[in-house]
Design an enzyme around this catalytic site. Structure first.
Site, PDB file in Angstrom:
ATOM      1  CB  CYS A 176      39.825  32.623  36.008  1.00 38.58           C
ATOM      2  SG  CYS A 176      39.976  33.755  34.609  1.00 38.58           S
ATOM      3  CE1 TYR A 199      45.056  42.465  35.313  1.00 41.90           C
ATOM      4  CE2 TYR A 199      45.122  44.046  33.529  1.00 41.90           C
ATOM      5  CZ  TYR A 199      44.417  43.367  34.499  1.00 41.90           C
ATOM      6  OH  TYR A 199      43.076  43.583  34.647  1.00 41.90           O
ATOM      7  CD  GLU A 250      44.710  41.134  39.030  1.00 40.94           C
ATOM      8  OE1 GLU A 250      43.550  41.358  38.660  1.00 40.94           O
ATOM      9  OE2 GLU A 250      45.433  42.003  39.551  1.00 40.94           O
ATOM     10  CG  ASN A 251      51.439  37.205  36.331  1.00 44.89           C
ATOM     11  OD1 ASN A 251      51.832  37.935  35.443  1.00 44.89           O
ATOM     12  ND2 ASN A 251      50.816  36.052  36.096  1.00 44.89           N
ATOM     13  CB  ALA A 252      54.422  41.987  37.127  1.00 44.03           C
ATOM     14  CB  CYS A 311      36.243  30.374  33.380  1.00 42.22           C
ATOM     15  SG  CYS A 311      37.874  30.751  34.062  1.00 42.22           S
ATOM     16  CD  GLU A 321      35.424  31.629  37.174  1.00 37.21           C
ATOM     17  OE1 GLU A 321      34.469  32.340  36.818  1.00 37.21           O
ATOM     18  OE2 GLU A 321      36.590  32.058  37.308  1.00 37.21           O
TER      19      GLU A 321
END
Length: 144
Positions: A65, A60, A56-58, A101, A67
């Site tokens: 993912c 969001y 994740e990152n800020a 995915c 996969e």
């Protein structure tokens, strides 16, 4: 992470190794916002292993993912056919791939590809590509 296997068969040891690789990947997930860890491990038709975790990152939800990470590592490693993929998340409910995915897996799947949905303690469900993404659109739809 990559590990070569000489035979590429699906014996019990490989199932165990893929399961453990998915678990180790899940434990490395970078999820400071959702706290929802996911790991994925792929066995290719050539017998190589690849893995990924969600990141994740800020901004969001602009993360990656598990996969997708495993598939990117697979392509970078020179492989393009998934034999088996193990996807692992925590909790009692099935942690199945998101829609994006599912399509990414489909791109590199065959009729024999198996998708194993796992908890940290067991494989909860094994699906074929058609069960995971029925009536899917794939590379053959673009053939002229």
């Amino acid at each position: 992470m990559l590990k070569s296997e000489p035979n590429g068969g699906m014996g019990t040891m490989e199932n165990s190794e893929l399961f453990e690789l998915a678990k180790k990947s899940m434990d490395k997930a970078y999820v400071p916002y959702s706290h929802f860890h996911v790991g994925a491990a792929i066995l290719t038709m050539s017998g190589k292993y690849y893995s990924g975790c969600n990141v994740e990152n800020a901004a969001y939800p602009e993360g990656t993912c598990a996969e997708a990470g495993a598939i990117a590592a697979m392509v970078r490693g020179g492989d393009t056919q998934i034999k088996d993929i193990y996807i692992m998340g925590k909790g009692d409910m099935l942690v199945t791939p998101c829609g994006g995915c599912r399509q990414k897996i489909r791109e590199f799947a065959t009729e024999q590809t198996r998708i194993h949905v796992c908890s940290p303690t067991q494989v909860q469900k094994t699906l074929t590509m058609d069960e995971l993404l029925p009536l899917s659109f794939g590379p053959e739809n673009l053939a002229k």
